[in-house]
Design a protein around this motif. Sequence first.
Motif: not given
Length: 664
Positions: A308-310, A465-470, A502-503
């Motif tokens: 798993v990568i959460d 970008v989607p799913d990654w915050k700065i 998402d996880k």
Amino acid sequence: MAMSLKKIGAIAVGGAMVATALASGVSAEVTVIGEVSKDIFVKDGQPNCYVVVGANAPSTMDVVSAADVAAAIGSLCYKESTVDTGKACLDVHVCSKSDDELIYDHGTLLTEPTIFITASDSDYADDLVSNLGVLDVNDMKDLQNIPMYNAQVSSEYALVSKILEDLGNPTLSITFNINERTITNAKLNINQDNINGNELLNDIKLALGEDEYNKFIDAILSKDPTKSDIVVNIVDNGDGTYTVTIDLQKVIEKLKTVMDTRISLGSMGTMLKIDDIDPSDWYDIDDDAGEVLAVIVKPDPNDPESYVIDKKDALYMSLAYLDGESNPLLTRCIDKGMVIPFLGSSWTVGKVDADDDYILLGKCVYSDVMQEGTVYDLGNGYQVKVSNILQDIPQNVAKVKVEILKNGQVVKSEFKEAPFTLYYKEGDIAVVVHKAWQNIPQQTGFAELKILTNCKELDLGKEYVPDWKIYAVVMDNNKLVLSKDIKTGDCVVGIALRYEGDKLDGLENGDELSFPEDYAVFKFDDEDKKDRLYVYYSMDTTKSICLKPGQEQPILNADIKLNEIEANAIKPCPVSTPIAKLDTEISLDAADKNLVLIGGPVANKLTKELVDMGKISLDNDSPATIAVIPGAANGHDVVVVAGGDRYKTREAAKYLIEKLAELE
């Protein structure tokens, strides 16, 4: 009514002029007499004709047609030359792979959440593993499940192992002070070379983790060894110091567990490292910056053979640190004008804005001193001007007025003391002013600055970008903390992107996590071996770079330099002499170029002369006509664009414009 070209706008042709009001197709039939060839209009890339419109034309429609024809002819103008300026844009493609780590071998090997790290420098990756306590436990959510705190392992628990090996004894006495629950002045009660009591206690703190370490302190303060499972005996020496006997075997076991849950995968040689973040010597430093990737992998509780990568368990970081150092505690606060890596490319810092919580990055196109009154042309109509510099000699400060212009109009300006950044968001342009001064007579001012284009505003806490915050990376109390709310005075040492999607569960052979812009991937791979599974980072990416001759930039950990450009090229050629004239300014007898006459005998007196000479027949019933009359103007050719009325003349002009476009 007489007309003036100045009143309606001079009809001149340049490389940038575009024909206006062109219709697609011509509805009426057009009579073409003679051959319409390119060399009538343009020769050797230069205009070979004048467009002539009647000064007393009864309709402005003829003037519009003349302007459109002139512009169309201008689009055919060029000159061939050897290009040694300009810029070259390149695509750089790389492939690379980090070390790998076996996590499954005929059964689960990875039983605890484990963090895997790679970096642009292998020493930095190794030291970050040894010093991972600098990462705040809230930054990667599952770090609280791994006892990593602010302590540096002495060569991966070698210190306590050495003591145990040398003594052959599982216990050790150490004397130290406790001040506000912090241990200081630790001394070993035995004679051991190259062993420091404080270093040993750092290892103990790392091994125990925060909760157990607090129990260790409580046991000493209460003189109750039962409160900590590593304490054998406690003696209060009555002078503010304590002598504590510690079970080193238990410390080693705990420390080994910690070390096994964080693994360096070495470096990926294509990740970008900047060897000098201050190339202009604004800050008189020679420090470095590099990139780090980190992913936490956990066993999947629902499947013993997958992982798993959460959410929040993957991180990209760009960090600035002291020259030649690999200890992540020895970082450097970034500031305006410094150069840092970001996803494989080098970027110049425009500003770190604590008011609006963003970091501005841009591509540096100019870095030098500009004299007061000078202008730097960026292309696309944009310019930067240092318009005014005022210096207060007693206060030793200078105010600078910097302007960003678009098509000659000021769109953004600032007049203030250096240093500052002028940012025009709509044009993605920033000017970073470092300092300013006047010469001794105070007659001329100068400003040292950098001009940035292609600026990107990294809004902290928002999706890059989607799913990654700065996030900004802030050094706070010897910890690297991810912050979306920076404050004035914060030591921002870099930029981070954190996975917040998402996880990802059920991960097995063939699965991967991609970092933003497909910069790198974290892979699960059996490497074609039965009942085995490895993890590693890999990179297969392409980055674009544009360089001017002599310019050098790092990209994907390679320094790319453009020495020169040598090529034959065709480029638009601005025309200094207007090719549009009134019929009162030229005659058939004195013409030194071919003539394009717009309008019939009523609108254009030169056309009337040709009709009177019998060279062409035109009257009120004539159709739209284009007639080529060889040698009719002092040996030069004449093209008549006319019709029975102004509408027919306009149709003929549109048809000629379409024919000119076919000649390009």
